[in-house]
Write a protein that holds these residues in place. Structure first.
Motif, mmCIF file in Angstrom:
data_model
loop_
_atom_site.group_PDB
_atom_site.id
_atom_site.type_symbol
_atom_site.label_atom_id
_atom_site.label_comp_id
_atom_site.label_asym_id
_atom_site.label_seq_id
_atom_site.Cartn_x
_atom_site.Cartn_y
_atom_site.Cartn_z
ATOM 1 N N ARG A 1 0.858 -1.180 0.000
ATOM 2 C CA ARG A 1 0.000 0.000 0.000
ATOM 3 C C ARG A 1 0.897 1.233 0.000
ATOM 4 N NH1 ARG A 1 -5.324 -1.136 0.770
ATOM 5 N NH2 ARG A 1 -5.689 1.106 0.852
ATOM 6 N N VAL A 2 0.485 2.258 -0.740
ATOM 7 C CA VAL A 2 1.238 3.509 -0.803
ATOM 8 C C VAL A 2 0.262 4.662 -0.620
ATOM 9 C CG1 VAL A 2 2.729 4.995 -2.187
ATOM 10 C CG2 VAL A 2 2.937 2.506 -2.376
ATOM 11 N N ALA A 3 0.564 5.536 0.319
ATOM 12 C CA ALA A 3 -0.213 6.758 0.517
ATOM 13 C C ALA A 3 0.571 7.924 -0.070
ATOM 14 C CB ALA A 3 -0.483 6.998 1.995
ATOM 15 N N ILE A 4 -0.099 8.740 -0.870
ATOM 16 C CA ILE A 4 0.529 9.917 -1.462
ATOM 17 C C ILE A 4 -0.061 11.144 -0.789
ATOM 18 C CG2 ILE A 4 0.958 11.219 -3.567
ATOM 19 C CD1 ILE A 4 0.473 8.637 -5.140
ATOM 20 N N LEU A 5 0.786 11.897 -0.124
ATOM 21 C CA LEU A 5 0.360 13.112 0.564
ATOM 22 C C LEU A 5 0.471 14.280 -0.401
ATOM 23 C CD1 LEU A 5 -0.539 14.396 3.242
ATOM 24 C CD2 LEU A 5 1.879 14.625 3.848
ATOM 25 N N VAL A 6 -0.676 14.889 -0.734
ATOM 26 C CA VAL A 6 -0.740 15.977 -1.707
ATOM 27 C C VAL A 6 -0.981 17.277 -0.947
ATOM 28 C CG1 VAL A 6 -1.888 16.857 -3.776
ATOM 29 C CG2 VAL A 6 -1.675 14.380 -3.415
ATOM 30 N N PRO A 7 0.001 18.181 -0.898
ATOM 31 C CA PRO A 7 -0.112 19.385 -0.066
ATOM 32 C C PRO A 7 -0.871 20.508 -0.773
ATOM 33 C CG PRO A 7 2.024 19.342 -1.128
ATOM 34 C CD PRO A 7 1.321 18.068 -1.534
ATOM 35 N N GLY A 8 -1.171 21.540 0.001
ATOM 36 C CA GLY A 8 -1.940 22.664 -0.516
ATOM 37 C C GLY A 8 -1.115 23.910 -0.753
ATOM 38 N N SER A 9 -1.776 25.040 -0.655
ATOM 39 C CA SER A 9 -1.173 26.314 -1.037
ATOM 40 C C SER A 9 0.020 26.675 -0.157
ATOM 41 C CB SER A 9 -2.219 27.433 -0.964
ATOM 42 O OG SER A 9 -2.714 27.573 0.346
ATOM 43 N N ASP A 10 0.870 27.523 -0.714
ATOM 44 C CA ASP A 10 2.062 28.036 -0.034
ATOM 45 C C ASP A 10 3.113 26.961 0.239
ATOM 46 O OD1 ASP A 10 1.137 30.668 -0.011
ATOM 47 O OD2 ASP A 10 0.165 30.428 1.931
ATOM 48 N N THR A 11 3.023 25.812 -0.418
ATOM 49 C CA THR A 11 4.026 24.776 -0.248
ATOM 50 C C THR A 11 5.101 24.937 -1.314
ATOM 51 O OG1 THR A 11 2.333 23.256 0.581
ATOM 52 C CG2 THR A 11 4.446 22.307 -0.045
ATOM 53 N N THR A 12 6.337 25.057 -0.874
ATOM 54 C CA THR A 12 7.478 25.225 -1.761
ATOM 55 C C THR A 12 8.607 24.325 -1.266
ATOM 56 O OG1 THR A 12 8.511 26.994 -0.471
ATOM 57 C CG2 THR A 12 6.844 27.661 -2.102
ATOM 58 N N LEU A 13 9.712 24.317 -1.986
ATOM 59 C CA LEU A 13 10.869 23.575 -1.499
ATOM 60 C C LEU A 13 11.313 24.080 -0.134
ATOM 61 C CD1 LEU A 13 13.088 23.216 -4.704
ATOM 62 C CD2 LEU A 13 11.657 21.467 -3.628
ATOM 63 N N HIS A 14 11.206 25.379 0.092
ATOM 64 C CA HIS A 14 11.669 25.939 1.360
ATOM 65 C C HIS A 14 10.740 25.604 2.516
ATOM 66 C CE1 HIS A 14 13.846 29.034 -1.337
ATOM 67 N NE2 HIS A 14 14.668 28.058 -1.008
ATOM 68 N N SER A 15 9.498 25.260 2.218
ATOM 69 C CA SER A 15 8.575 24.884 3.294
ATOM 70 C C SER A 15 8.279 23.383 3.280
ATOM 71 C CB SER A 15 7.262 25.674 3.183
ATOM 72 O OG SER A 15 6.574 25.371 1.977
ATOM 73 N N PHE A 16 9.083 22.608 2.566
ATOM 74 C CA PHE A 16 8.870 21.168 2.489
ATOM 75 C C PHE A 16 8.967 20.520 3.864
ATOM 76 C CE2 PHE A 16 9.721 16.765 1.337
ATOM 77 C CZ PHE A 16 8.902 16.567 0.235
ATOM 78 N N ASP A 17 9.717 21.140 4.782
ATOM 79 C CA ASP A 17 9.863 20.619 6.144
ATOM 80 C C ASP A 17 9.596 21.663 7.217
ATOM 81 O OD1 ASP A 17 10.860 17.833 5.787
ATOM 82 O OD2 ASP A 17 12.495 18.839 4.770
ATOM 83 N N SER A 18 9.608 22.934 6.860
ATOM 84 C CA SER A 18 9.708 23.994 7.863
ATOM 85 C C SER A 18 8.478 24.147 8.739
ATOM 86 C CB SER A 18 10.006 25.330 7.174
ATOM 87 O OG SER A 18 8.923 25.718 6.339
ATOM 88 N N ARG A 19 7.363 23.565 8.354
ATOM 89 C CA ARG A 19 6.131 23.710 9.137
ATOM 90 C C ARG A 19 5.767 22.436 9.883
ATOM 91 N NH1 ARG A 19 2.516 26.449 4.383
ATOM 92 N NH2 ARG A 19 3.188 24.513 3.373
ATOM 93 N N GLY A 20 6.764 21.631 10.176
ATOM 94 C CA GLY A 20 6.518 20.408 10.942
ATOM 95 C C GLY A 20 5.602 19.450 10.206
ATOM 96 N N ALA B 1 0.784 -0.442 -11.395
ATOM 97 C CA ALA B 1 1.427 -1.493 -12.184
ATOM 98 C C ALA B 1 2.318 -2.369 -11.321
ATOM 99 C CB ALA B 1 2.230 -0.871 -13.325
ATOM 100 N N HIS B 2 2.823 -1.804 -10.228
ATOM 101 C CA HIS B 2 3.662 -2.559 -9.285
ATOM 102 C C HIS B 2 2.815 -3.406 -8.341
ATOM 103 C CE1 HIS B 2 7.304 -3.405 -7.046
ATOM 104 N NE2 HIS B 2 6.783 -2.923 -5.926
ATOM 105 N N GLY B 3 1.510 -3.225 -8.391
ATOM 106 C CA GLY B 3 0.616 -3.994 -7.541
ATOM 107 C C GLY B 3 0.270 -3.340 -6.229
ATOM 108 N N ALA B 4 0.599 -2.063 -6.067
ATOM 109 C CA ALA B 4 0.314 -1.359 -4.816
ATOM 110 C C ALA B 4 -1.057 -0.719 -4.858
ATOM 111 C CB ALA B 4 1.375 -0.295 -4.563
ATOM 112 N N ALA B 5 -1.782 -0.805 -3.747
ATOM 113 C CA ALA B 5 -3.030 -0.067 -3.584
ATOM 114 C C ALA B 5 -2.678 1.345 -3.130
ATOM 115 C CB ALA B 5 -3.918 -0.752 -2.553
ATOM 116 N N VAL B 6 -3.230 2.329 -3.797
ATOM 117 C CA VAL B 6 -2.851 3.726 -3.566
ATOM 118 C C VAL B 6 -3.960 4.482 -2.844
ATOM 119 C CG1 VAL B 6 -2.251 5.912 -4.694
ATOM 120 C CG2 VAL B 6 -1.366 3.747 -5.603
ATOM 121 N N SER B 7 -3.566 5.235 -1.833
ATOM 122 C CA SER B 7 -4.462 6.175 -1.170
ATOM 123 C C SER B 7 -3.929 7.578 -1.385
ATOM 124 C CB SER B 7 -4.550 5.897 0.336
ATOM 125 O OG SER B 7 -5.055 4.600 0.589
#
Length: 304
Positions: A97-116, A180-186
């Motif tokens: 299983r693979v979960a893909i976290l899709v972020p919202g507004s104001d997300t940039t490389l510089h805020s990829f981690d900065s907001r916890g 295609a790899h057989g993973a269920a995606v969320s």
């Protein structure tokens, strides 16, 4: 953000729309392409992780704010200093299983981690940690996906689907490769990220789509998404998004409220947190999202 700020965002965005329309419209800069996944084997992924680490380290020498992305143990399958980063948390080669976290507004490389945990990197680690607390043997990986140009909170793009359409086009091949790899995606979709997921829903094979802190999905009901995925929606009682109008007129706004009774989503308990609190450790929202990622929907705390 409180009611006053939510109203300000609505008014400013509306003013930007009118000003831009009078000036003849707005053209978004096309995003750089996201590199496709390699073969999902241990050796192929290790080679990709090493190559992306070198790219991040080179970028960090020019911009030290990117140095956290090169921390030991971090594994990226895509990185572009123009604004793209896709990080894998967990063992993607063996994940079922693979979960893909899709972020919202104001997300940039510089805020990829900065907001916890409100950042893609921190949020993905929080989801995987909670999932492992629930099931230590779970074969789950979480992908922190900054594969599109997220709009600024106060901008024209934040009230249209332009950036979301770009994101949806980038998201589809990733999901296809995982399928295609057989993973269920969320898909776990926060704020404007839920618009991205709404635009992608019909064309991806996802087991579950969960939206939280959503301004809408640019449709009137869950049926309009034309997806076989289980659709989940949650909103914390302290989230200012509740006060943003849920309308769609002439392509502006994102339509009905996904947590509304008539929308048709499974509404999960999200606690009393604010717009940035959904993935905070110890919260009911994080637990429910981890259960969704694990495919254990029957255990999710439901509002209705």
């Amino acid at each position: 953000m409180n009611k006053r700020r939510a109203a300000l965002v609505t008014l400013v965005a509306g003013g930007v729309m009118l000003t831009t329309a009078a000036a003849g419209g707005h053209a978004s800069v096309p995003p750089p392409p996201v590199q496709p996944l390699p073969a999902l084997t241990g050796p192929a992924l290790a080679a990709r992780y090493a190559a992306e680490r070198q790219a991040i380290e080179a970028a960090a020498r020019r911009d030290p704010r990117l140095a956290p992305l090169a921390a030991p143990g971090r594994t990226f399958v895509a990185f572009d200093p123009r604004g793209r980063a896709v990080e894998v948390v967990g063992d993607l080669a063996t994940a079922r299983r693979v979960a893909i976290l899709v972020p919202g507004s104001d997300t940039t490389l510089h805020s990829f981690d900065s907001r916890g945990t409100a950042s893609p990197g921190g949020g993905a680690r929080a989801v995987l940690a909670e999932a492992r607390r629930i099931d230590p043997h779970a074969r789950l990986a979480v992908i922190a996906w900054l594969g599109y140009s997220a709009p600024r909170t106060i901008s024209l793009d934040v009230a249209t689907t332009t950036r979301a359409d770009q994101g949806a086009r980038a998201l589809r091949p990733l999901v296809d490769t995982l399928n295609a790899h057989g993973a269920a995606v969320s898909l776990l979709c926060h704020s404007y990220g839920s618009v991205v997921c709404g635009r992608a829903a019909h064309d991806v094979e996802a087991a579950d789509i969960a939206v939280f802190g959503s301004p809408g999905m640019a449709v009137s009901s869950a049926a309009d998404l034309r997806t076989r995925a289980r659709l989940w929606a949650g909103r914390g009682s302290g989230d200012w998004m509740a006060y943003v109008p849920k309308v769609r007129v002439l392509g502006l706004g994102f339509g009905a409220d996904p947590v509304g009774r008539s929308f048709g989503a499974r509404v999960f308990a999200a606690g009393n947190g604010g717009h940035s609190d959904y993935l905070r450790p110890g919260g009911i929202a994080l637990r429910n999202l981890a259960l969704i990622a694990l495919g254990r929907g029957a255990e999710v705390s439901r509002v209705r």
